[in-house]
Design a protein around this motif. Sequence first.
Motif, mmCIF file in Angstrom:
data_model
loop_
_atom_site.group_PDB
_atom_site.id
_atom_site.type_symbol
_atom_site.label_atom_id
_atom_site.label_comp_id
_atom_site.label_asym_id
_atom_site.label_seq_id
_atom_site.Cartn_x
_atom_site.Cartn_y
_atom_site.Cartn_z
ATOM 1 N N THR A 78 9.121 7.968 2.927
ATOM 2 C CA THR A 78 8.379 6.512 2.529
ATOM 3 C C THR A 78 9.024 5.805 3.137
ATOM 4 O O THR A 78 7.922 5.138 3.026
ATOM 5 N N ARG A 88 -5.693 6.171 -0.351
ATOM 6 C CA ARG A 88 -4.784 7.091 -0.550
ATOM 7 C C ARG A 88 -3.297 7.096 0.202
ATOM 8 O O ARG A 88 -2.126 7.481 -0.763
ATOM 9 N N ASP A 141 -0.068 7.679 -2.563
ATOM 10 C CA ASP A 141 1.215 8.219 -1.835
ATOM 11 C C ASP A 141 2.305 6.885 -2.652
ATOM 12 O O ASP A 141 3.197 7.419 -2.416
ATOM 13 N N GLY A 194 0.965 11.401 -3.115
ATOM 14 C CA GLY A 194 2.428 11.830 -2.940
ATOM 15 C C GLY A 194 2.281 11.834 -1.407
ATOM 16 O O GLY A 194 2.948 11.741 -0.422
ATOM 17 N N LEU A 195 1.178 13.110 -0.735
ATOM 18 C CA LEU A 195 1.091 13.059 0.728
ATOM 19 C C LEU A 195 -0.774 13.534 0.810
ATOM 20 O O LEU A 195 -1.078 13.926 2.060
ATOM 21 N N SER A 196 -0.933 12.645 -0.142
ATOM 22 C CA SER A 196 -3.172 12.062 0.169
ATOM 23 C C SER A 196 -3.245 11.829 1.262
ATOM 24 O O SER A 196 -4.105 11.589 2.019
#
Length: 344
Positions: free
Chosen positions: A49, A124, A128, A217-219
């Motif tokens: 992150t 996105r 995330d 999260g992982l888009s």
Amino acid sequence: MAKDPVPPSSLPGEINIASRSLHTQLNRLITSRLPLGLPPHTSSPTLYTTGLLHFAHIYLTFESLWQDLLPPPSHTTSPSSPLLSFLLVDPWDADPGNTNAPTSPQMLEFLRNLRPKGLSRSGRLRRDLKALTGLSETDLSVQLSQFPGAKVQEYCAHIRKAVAQKPHVLVAYAWCYYMAVFSGGRWIRSELMKAGEGFWQGGGKKVGDDVPLGEAGLSFFSFPGTEDGEDIKAEFKERLAAAEGLFTAQEREEVVAEAAEIFKYSASLVRELDELLATSQEELAAAEAAEKDKERTEERERAAVRPRRRPRTWLRRPGIIGMVVALSCVAWLAVYHMGVQIMP
């Protein structure tokens, strides 16, 4: 940041050739550090992150500047540009310096239409970061209004200045950063997904959330539609190729030169993250050794399931057997005739 191979005569081809060594160096920096943000080196997505937040500022800056080229919306702010460029402008660094000759209407029109729907990453990235940090929309906006490091601030100031002087260099940012998501980003996505839902729920995502990682999260590494972005990538490349004639020789040089700056600045962000996270050389060496062991194990497993081929001796090569048979017949006939001649 991986890039697709293209003919060297094209503008993207010139970028690839000019930045090849810088691209290789950056790839090595990123791939060697990625394992440190995943199990078994860590039990939460905090390190990932932190890295995502660093690079998010770069996408948010150049995409918001790109959005500024578009006609103003008729009603509300476009959701594809959730963070406008003025939020990241340092008031003491607002002067972009001397600008070049005004950009032609044709170039501006090209830039406005270069990116297909679904290509931009800002929305996105925010999604995330919100999922991974657990912050509210307001709190996330406050965090994104501040730079996480001096190198990030320096890079964003450079982007604002470069685009203000030469809007066509946005092509360099599009090619380097979007192709990175399409190519190397897919490998990164596969590595991140291996950590499992439980790992990612250790961040801001709550247990029981029914939103898949590919949407929150992982888009960042995912694209809308059923083709995993292949249709978007093809359309982007077609639009870029169709406008090759718009660029003057000087503009092409400026785009290629900016691409080199992109790789240099990106490498500086990775090194800044090393300092902020106190990444040790011992950790990197251990992670690299573990990855090499993993690759060797996977290669042995692949080799074990491959069908064994019979060794090809020179007799089994195509045409060899026929030639041997023919030579044998000739030799036999020669011996036979010699025998006939010497018989009493």
